[in-house]
Structures are given as structure tokens and as C-alpha cells.
Scaffold this motif. Structure first.
Motif, PDB file in Angstrom:
ATOM      1  N   ILE A   1       0.832  -1.201   0.000  1.00 18.64           N
ATOM      2  CA  ILE A   1       0.000   0.000   0.000  1.00 18.64           C
ATOM      3  C   ILE A   1       0.870   1.256   0.000  1.00 18.64           C
ATOM      4  O   ILE A   1       0.517   2.267  -0.613  1.00 18.64           O
ATOM      5  CB  ILE A   1      -1.014  -0.003   1.184  1.00 18.64           C
ATOM      6  CG1 ILE A   1      -2.029   1.136   1.036  1.00 18.64           C
ATOM      7  CG2 ILE A   1      -0.314   0.038   2.513  1.00 18.64           C
ATOM      8  CD1 ILE A   1      -2.915   1.050  -0.171  1.00 18.64           C
ATOM      9  N   ASP A   2       2.041   1.203   0.625  1.00 18.26           N
ATOM     10  CA  ASP A   2       2.929   2.361   0.628  1.00 18.26           C
ATOM     11  C   ASP A   2       3.377   2.720  -0.788  1.00 18.26           C
ATOM     12  O   ASP A   2       3.428   3.901  -1.147  1.00 18.26           O
ATOM     13  CB  ASP A   2       4.153   2.112   1.512  1.00 18.26           C
ATOM     14  CG  ASP A   2       3.805   2.048   2.979  1.00 18.26           C
ATOM     15  OD1 ASP A   2       3.189   3.013   3.476  1.00 18.26           O
ATOM     16  OD2 ASP A   2       4.129   1.044   3.629  1.00 18.26           O
ATOM     17  N   GLU A   3       3.701   1.724  -1.588  1.00 17.26           N
ATOM     18  CA  GLU A   3       4.109   1.987  -2.963  1.00 17.26           C
ATOM     19  C   GLU A   3       2.948   2.571  -3.768  1.00 17.26           C
ATOM     20  O   GLU A   3       3.119   3.529  -4.527  1.00 17.26           O
ATOM     21  CB  GLU A   3       4.621   0.705  -3.635  1.00 17.26           C
ATOM     22  CG  GLU A   3       5.126   0.954  -5.040  1.00 17.26           C
ATOM     23  CD  GLU A   3       5.643  -0.295  -5.737  1.00 17.26           C
ATOM     24  OE1 GLU A   3       6.079  -0.142  -6.894  1.00 17.26           O
ATOM     25  OE2 GLU A   3       5.596  -1.409  -5.162  1.00 17.26           O
TER      26      GLU A   3
ATOM     27  N   LYS B   1      -4.589  -2.299   6.067  1.00 20.67           N
ATOM     28  CA  LYS B   1      -3.617  -1.249   6.382  1.00 20.67           C
ATOM     29  C   LYS B   1      -4.118   0.109   5.898  1.00 20.67           C
ATOM     30  O   LYS B   1      -3.909   1.127   6.567  1.00 20.67           O
ATOM     31  CB  LYS B   1      -2.267  -1.574   5.758  1.00 20.67           C
ATOM     32  CG  LYS B   1      -1.581  -2.739   6.419  1.00 20.67           C
ATOM     33  CD  LYS B   1      -0.295  -3.089   5.702  1.00 20.67           C
ATOM     34  CE  LYS B   1       0.358  -4.310   6.335  1.00 20.67           C
ATOM     35  NZ  LYS B   1       1.555  -4.727   5.590  1.00 20.67           N
ATOM     36  N   LEU B   2      -4.763   0.122   4.758  1.00 22.19           N
ATOM     37  CA  LEU B   2      -5.316   1.363   4.222  1.00 22.19           C
ATOM     38  C   LEU B   2      -6.370   1.935   5.169  1.00 22.19           C
ATOM     39  O   LEU B   2      -6.324   3.110   5.544  1.00 22.19           O
ATOM     40  CB  LEU B   2      -5.922   1.120   2.842  1.00 22.19           C
ATOM     41  CG  LEU B   2      -6.709   2.274   2.230  1.00 22.19           C
ATOM     42  CD1 LEU B   2      -5.770   3.425   1.889  1.00 22.19           C
ATOM     43  CD2 LEU B   2      -7.462   1.815   1.010  1.00 22.19           C
ATOM     44  N   ILE B   3      -7.312   1.101   5.565  1.00 22.42           N
ATOM     45  CA  ILE B   3      -8.411   1.536   6.437  1.00 22.42           C
ATOM     46  C   ILE B   3      -7.891   2.005   7.796  1.00 22.42           C
ATOM     47  O   ILE B   3      -8.372   2.995   8.344  1.00 22.42           O
ATOM     48  CB  ILE B   3      -9.444   0.395   6.627  1.00 22.42           C
ATOM     49  CG1 ILE B   3     -10.064   0.009   5.286  1.00 22.42           C
ATOM     50  CG2 ILE B   3     -10.513   0.771   7.638  1.00 22.42           C
ATOM     51  CD1 ILE B   3     -10.749   1.136   4.556  1.00 22.42           C
ATOM     52  N   ARG B   4      -6.894   1.314   8.310  1.00 21.81           N
ATOM     53  CA  ARG B   4      -6.361   1.661   9.638  1.00 21.81           C
ATOM     54  C   ARG B   4      -5.315   2.775   9.601  1.00 21.81           C
ATOM     55  O   ARG B   4      -4.825   3.194  10.652  1.00 21.81           O
ATOM     56  CB  ARG B   4      -5.758   0.415  10.281  1.00 21.81           C
ATOM     57  CG  ARG B   4      -6.807  -0.604  10.634  1.00 21.81           C
ATOM     58  CD  ARG B   4      -6.225  -1.761  11.345  1.00 21.81           C
ATOM     59  NE  ARG B   4      -7.281  -2.690  11.720  1.00 21.81           N
ATOM     60  CZ  ARG B   4      -7.083  -3.781  12.394  1.00 21.81           C
ATOM     61  NH1 ARG B   4      -5.864  -4.108  12.785  1.00 21.81           N
ATOM     62  NH2 ARG B   4      -8.093  -4.571  12.683  1.00 21.81           N
ATOM     63  N   GLY B   5      -4.941   3.190   8.392  1.00 17.76           N
ATOM     64  CA  GLY B   5      -3.932   4.237   8.276  1.00 17.76           C
ATOM     65  C   GLY B   5      -2.534   3.741   8.596  1.00 17.76           C
ATOM     66  O   GLY B   5      -1.664   4.521   8.985  1.00 17.76           O
ATOM     67  N   GLN B   6      -2.304   2.430   8.424  1.00 19.82           N
ATOM     68  CA  GLN B   6      -0.995   1.844   8.732  1.00 19.82           C
ATOM     69  C   GLN B   6      -0.103   1.869   7.489  1.00 19.82           C
ATOM     70  O   GLN B   6       0.146   0.842   6.858  1.00 19.82           O
ATOM     71  CB  GLN B   6      -1.163   0.420   9.243  1.00 19.82           C
ATOM     72  CG  GLN B   6      -1.931   0.344  10.540  1.00 19.82           C
ATOM     73  CD  GLN B   6      -2.245  -1.078  10.949  1.00 19.82           C
ATOM     74  OE1 GLN B   6      -2.499  -1.948  10.126  1.00 19.82           O
ATOM     75  NE2 GLN B   6      -2.253  -1.321  12.244  1.00 19.82           N
ATOM     76  N   TYR B   7       0.374   3.058   7.157  1.00 15.30           N
ATOM     77  CA  TYR B   7       1.267   3.241   6.023  1.00 15.30           C
ATOM     78  C   TYR B   7       2.136   4.452   6.321  1.00 15.30           C
ATOM     79  O   TYR B   7       1.893   5.187   7.282  1.00 15.30           O
ATOM     80  CB  TYR B   7       0.478   3.415   4.719  1.00 15.30           C
ATOM     81  CG  TYR B   7      -0.699   4.346   4.814  1.00 15.30           C
ATOM     82  CD1 TYR B   7      -0.536   5.723   4.784  1.00 15.30           C
ATOM     83  CD2 TYR B   7      -1.994   3.846   4.963  1.00 15.30           C
ATOM     84  CE1 TYR B   7      -1.619   6.583   4.889  1.00 15.30           C
ATOM     85  CE2 TYR B   7      -3.081   4.708   5.064  1.00 15.30           C
ATOM     86  CZ  TYR B   7      -2.881   6.064   5.027  1.00 15.30           C
ATOM     87  OH  TYR B   7      -3.956   6.914   5.137  1.00 15.30           O
TER      88      TYR B   7
END
Length: 138
Positions: A63-65, A109-115
Motif C-alpha cells: 500500500i505504501d508503494e 492497512k489502508l483503512i487503519r492508516g498503517q502506512y
């Protein structure tokens, strides 16, 4: 019509950094070949006649990329960054564009803001939804 392993090969772009997918395909007996691809990271080609269906796969490791690519502020004269130009190139060529995110937990990760990005998760989710609405061939 049933395809046999000897009938086709999977092409992956020379700029593609990940070699895991080609290794796994090769281990499964699927022919892979590294070759310059103008749109996307992966394509399929019929060996006997060179036919390539109008389909491309763009791979993102995580998701970071994806977020980094979506928020890239290096824009062309039309205001499009490299990621959007890739999507538009697919449309111009009549391709179905598939986005493969290798991280199986990318959506969580997107939903939780883990990026890594400091951008709000709702803003990123909205941007993804907006891309899908604006570019329905995704």
C-alpha cells in the motif's frame, strides 16, 4: 479452448524490481521472459503467433508503494503523474488494466492508516474510489 503451458509465456518488464513472481511462475512450469513492456509490468503472449491479449497487470509491492505512486507530484503538462499516465496509456491501447497489490493485508492497512504517508486514510480511500470511477477500465 484449453491453453497448455507450452502455448504461452508471461512477459515481465525490464524495469520490474520484483523477481519473486517470475520465480514462482517458473517453478510452476510457466514460461517467463523479461522484456520491455510499454504499459504495465506483466503481459501474456501466445508463443505460436505472438498474440498478446489486451490485458496488462501493474504490480505494487504494498500500500505504501501505491500511495506513493498516487501522490507523486511530478506531473506532466496535462497535470498527470506517472501512475495516471500508465492508466491512460492502457486505455489508449484498449487494455484491461489490473492492479496487483502483493501485500495481502493492504486494504486493512489502508483503512487503519498503517502506512508511511501522513495522508488521512479516508482521503486515500476516496482517491482510490475516484480513480476507479474516473477510469472504469481498471
Amino acid at each position: 479452448m484449453k491453453l497448455l503451458l507450452d502455448d504461452y509465456e508471461i512477459l515481465y518488464d525490464t524495469r520490474e524490481q520484483d523477481i519473486l513472481i517470475p520465480k514462482v511462475l517458473d517453478m510452476k512450469g510457466i514460461k517467463v521472459k523479461r522484456e520491455k513492456i510499454d504499459t504495465g509490468d506483466y503481459r501474456i503472449r501466445c508463443i505460436s503467433n505472438g498474440y498478446m491479449p489486451p490485458v496488462t497487470v501493474e504490480r505494487k509491492a504494498c500500500i505504501d508503494e501505491l500511495i506513493g505512486n498516487m501522490l507523486d507530484n511530478r506531473k506532466d503538462e496535462d497535470g498527470h503523474n506517472r501512475f495516471i499516465r500508465e492508466i491512460l496509456r492502457a486505455k489508449e491501447q484498449g487494455f484491461k488494466f489490473y492492479l496487483l497489490i502483493q501485500d495481502s493485508n493492504w486494504y486493512e492497512k489502508l483503512i487503519r492508516g498503517q502506512y508511511l504517508s501522513k495522508v488521512n486514510s479516508k482521503a486515500i480511500s476516496g482517491k482510490i474510489t475516484s480513480l476507479m470511477a474516473k477510469y472504469p477500465w481498471l
